[in-house]
Design an enzyme around this catalytic site. Sequence first.
Site, PDB file in Angstrom:
ATOM      1  N   ASP A 106     -15.999 -13.231  31.820  1.00  0.00           N
ATOM      2  CA  ASP A 106     -16.217 -11.782  31.720  1.00  0.00           C
ATOM      3  C   ASP A 106     -17.609 -11.493  31.166  1.00  0.00           C
ATOM      4  OD1 ASP A 106     -13.632 -11.206  32.575  1.00  0.00           O
ATOM      5  OD2 ASP A 106     -12.885 -10.654  30.589  1.00  0.00           O
ATOM      6  N   ARG A 163     -17.978 -11.179  40.033  1.00  0.00           N
ATOM      7  CA  ARG A 163     -17.175  -9.943  39.985  1.00  0.00           C
ATOM      8  C   ARG A 163     -18.149  -8.815  39.674  1.00  0.00           C
ATOM      9  NH1 ARG A 163     -13.868  -9.588  34.886  1.00  0.00           N
ATOM     10  NH2 ARG A 163     -12.271 -10.835  35.911  1.00  0.00           N
TER      11      ARG A 163
HETATM   12  C1  LIG Z   1     -10.677  -6.409  37.295  1.00  0.00           C
HETATM   13  C2  LIG Z   1     -11.655  -5.765  36.360  1.00  0.00           C
HETATM   14  C3  LIG Z   1     -12.400  -6.552  35.503  1.00  0.00           C
HETATM   15  C4  LIG Z   1     -13.336  -5.986  34.652  1.00  0.00           C
HETATM   16  N1  LIG Z   1     -14.146  -6.791  33.895  1.00  0.00           N
HETATM   17  C5  LIG Z   1     -15.126  -6.244  33.153  1.00  0.00           C
HETATM   18  C6  LIG Z   1     -16.078  -7.035  32.473  1.00  0.00           C
HETATM   19  O1  LIG Z   1     -16.056  -8.267  32.525  1.00  0.00           O
HETATM   20  N2  LIG Z   1     -17.039  -6.405  31.737  1.00  0.00           N
HETATM   21  C7  LIG Z   1     -17.111  -5.031  31.666  1.00  0.00           C
HETATM   22  O2  LIG Z   1     -18.016  -4.506  31.002  1.00  0.00           O
HETATM   23  N3  LIG Z   1     -16.209  -4.254  32.305  1.00  0.00           N
HETATM   24  C8  LIG Z   1     -15.235  -4.823  33.043  1.00  0.00           C
HETATM   25  N4  LIG Z   1     -14.350  -4.001  33.706  1.00  0.00           N
HETATM   26  C9  LIG Z   1     -14.305  -2.539  33.416  1.00  0.00           C
HETATM   27  C10 LIG Z   1     -15.282  -1.768  34.261  1.00  0.00           C
HETATM   28  O3  LIG Z   1     -16.596  -2.072  33.890  1.00  0.00           O
HETATM   29  C11 LIG Z   1     -15.056  -0.244  34.118  1.00  0.00           C
HETATM   30  O4  LIG Z   1     -15.210   0.129  32.785  1.00  0.00           O
HETATM   31  C12 LIG Z   1     -13.707   0.225  34.605  1.00  0.00           C
HETATM   32  O5  LIG Z   1     -13.268  -0.491  35.700  1.00  0.00           O
HETATM   33  C13 LIG Z   1     -13.769   1.717  34.993  1.00  0.00           C
HETATM   34  O6  LIG Z   1     -14.691   1.875  36.041  1.00  0.00           O
HETATM   35  P1  LIG Z   1     -14.272   2.231  37.550  1.00  0.00           P
HETATM   36  O7  LIG Z   1     -15.038   1.330  38.455  1.00  0.00           O
HETATM   37  O8  LIG Z   1     -12.816   2.155  37.701  1.00  0.00           O
HETATM   38  O9  LIG Z   1     -14.862   3.682  37.804  1.00  0.00           O
HETATM   39  P2  LIG Z   1     -14.781   5.047  36.975  1.00  0.00           P
HETATM   40  O10 LIG Z   1     -15.817   5.925  37.601  1.00  0.00           O
HETATM   41  O11 LIG Z   1     -14.826   4.816  35.504  1.00  0.00           O
HETATM   42  O12 LIG Z   1     -13.343   5.574  37.335  1.00  0.00           O
HETATM   43  C14 LIG Z   1     -12.992   5.971  38.659  1.00  0.00           C
HETATM   44  C15 LIG Z   1     -11.551   6.431  38.660  1.00  0.00           C
HETATM   45  O13 LIG Z   1     -10.691   5.323  38.360  1.00  0.00           O
HETATM   46  C16 LIG Z   1      -9.623   5.731  37.527  1.00  0.00           C
HETATM   47  N5  LIG Z   1      -9.763   5.073  36.207  1.00  0.00           N
HETATM   48  C17 LIG Z   1     -10.812   4.368  35.761  1.00  0.00           C
HETATM   49  N6  LIG Z   1     -10.592   3.890  34.522  1.00  0.00           N
HETATM   50  C18 LIG Z   1      -9.373   4.337  34.168  1.00  0.00           C
HETATM   51  C19 LIG Z   1      -8.577   4.180  33.010  1.00  0.00           C
HETATM   52  N7  LIG Z   1      -8.979   3.510  31.950  1.00  0.00           N
HETATM   53  N8  LIG Z   1      -7.346   4.784  32.987  1.00  0.00           N
HETATM   54  C20 LIG Z   1      -6.902   5.484  34.059  1.00  0.00           C
HETATM   55  N9  LIG Z   1      -7.619   5.652  35.186  1.00  0.00           N
HETATM   56  C21 LIG Z   1      -8.831   5.091  35.243  1.00  0.00           C
HETATM   57  C22 LIG Z   1      -9.732   7.227  37.394  1.00  0.00           C
HETATM   58  O14 LIG Z   1      -8.981   7.803  38.438  1.00  0.00           O
HETATM   59  C23 LIG Z   1     -11.206   7.465  37.589  1.00  0.00           C
HETATM   60  O15 LIG Z   1     -11.496   8.771  38.037  1.00  0.00           O
HETATM   61  C24 LIG Z   1     -13.460  -4.562  34.616  1.00  0.00           C
HETATM   62  C25 LIG Z   1     -12.724  -3.767  35.495  1.00  0.00           C
HETATM   63  C26 LIG Z   1     -11.850  -4.348  36.369  1.00  0.00           C
HETATM   64  C27 LIG Z   1     -11.111  -3.462  37.327  1.00  0.00           C
END
Ligand SMILES: Cc1cc2nc3c(=O)[nH]c(=O)nc-3n(C[C@H](O)[C@H](O)[C@H](O)COP(=O)(O)OP(=O)(O)OC[C@H]3O[C@@H](n4cnc5c(N)ncnc54)[C@H](O)[C@@H]3O)c2cc1C
Length: 306
Positions: free
Chosen positions: A131, A183
Amino acid sequence: MLTRSALIYLSRREGLKDFAARFSLFKKLTTRFIAGENIDEAVAAIREINARGCSASFDHLNESVGSAAEAEAEVREYLDVLAQIDQTGINSNVSIKLTQFGLGLDPELAYRNARRVVEDAARRRNFVRVDMEDSAVTQATIDLFKRLRAEFGLNEVGIVVQSYLYRTMDDARDLLKIPARIRLCKGAYNEPAEVAYPDKKDVDGNYVRVMQLLLSSGTYHGIATHDPKMIDATVDFAQREGIAKEAFEFQMLYGIRRDLQEQLARDGYGMRVYVPYGKHWYPYFMRRLAERPANIWFVLKNFLKG
Ligand SMILES: Cc1cc2nc3c(=O)[nH]c(=O)nc-3n(C[C@H](O)[C@H](O)[C@H](O)COP(=O)(O)OP(=O)(O)OC[C@H]3O[C@@H](n4cnc5c(N)ncnc54)[C@H](O)[C@@H]3O)c2cc1C
């Protein structure tokens, strides 16, 4: 109203962490995002995820450990997880954080610890995802990953990049030369404008550009997002470029957009669900609240219901 940065700030307050951990009702409210406290509960959650046509990635919650002994316990936990995956036959790999293995104490210790887990995963033909944490450790994480990748195969260890960082396009190009399985996510930490795009539209624009670079590379990558716009952009680009559905996978977090997870799996895309479990759920849980303020109301509503 609590802002995103205030919640991320609170996620780092150790005192609050201890308070929240003792508060059993608060803990109950975390079950939407956290699969349980022990391996057995996480395995049960992953069986359900597999039954819905999705693969998984274990995440034992703990970060920034304070001693070599704590880091050692994390290594043992992951060795146990890898053994459980084999014994139960569930479809899952593992995700690790280098600060969990002692990066903040001594990078060599973190390297030796991570190496033990990757070596065991490779022996079992499984895969370890490193990560990405906050920008204070981006370079150290990439450096340590490269050392691991020099010793282990493309399908044994991979890394994460975050589209909110200005440096990410260059990092992605550099990592693809090795090559590396990547990723792509947006990024979950509080970063200053010196290192990260402050505006969501720029984070999203960079996400699409890096996604296109990754999908064009011919290596198998993970497109991690719940954002329908990012997902549509990925599907459209793959169709336009004749990139097969099997050439990459989507990834989402446990408890978030389950409907979309199932839809993409039904549409024939690889879908991996990231499954956090363990007692140190506080910072992870707070970052999930920070991402979507509506989650606070979800939590409060349940709290008031008792
Ligand atoms: C499999 C996976 C691994 C990850 N690994 C890392 C990592 O190693 N390092 C790191 O910094 N980040 C990591 N993340 C987190 C990532 O960086 C984001 O903070 C997170 O995924 C929210 O961004 P988004 O792309 O969903 O878009 P956003 O623009 O934040 O959200 C888009 C839409 O998704 C939905 N959504 C998003 N988050 C939430 C929530 N918490 N609760 C409910 N609905 C939500 C909502 O409908 C929102 O409108 C990971 C995410 C995933 C899915």
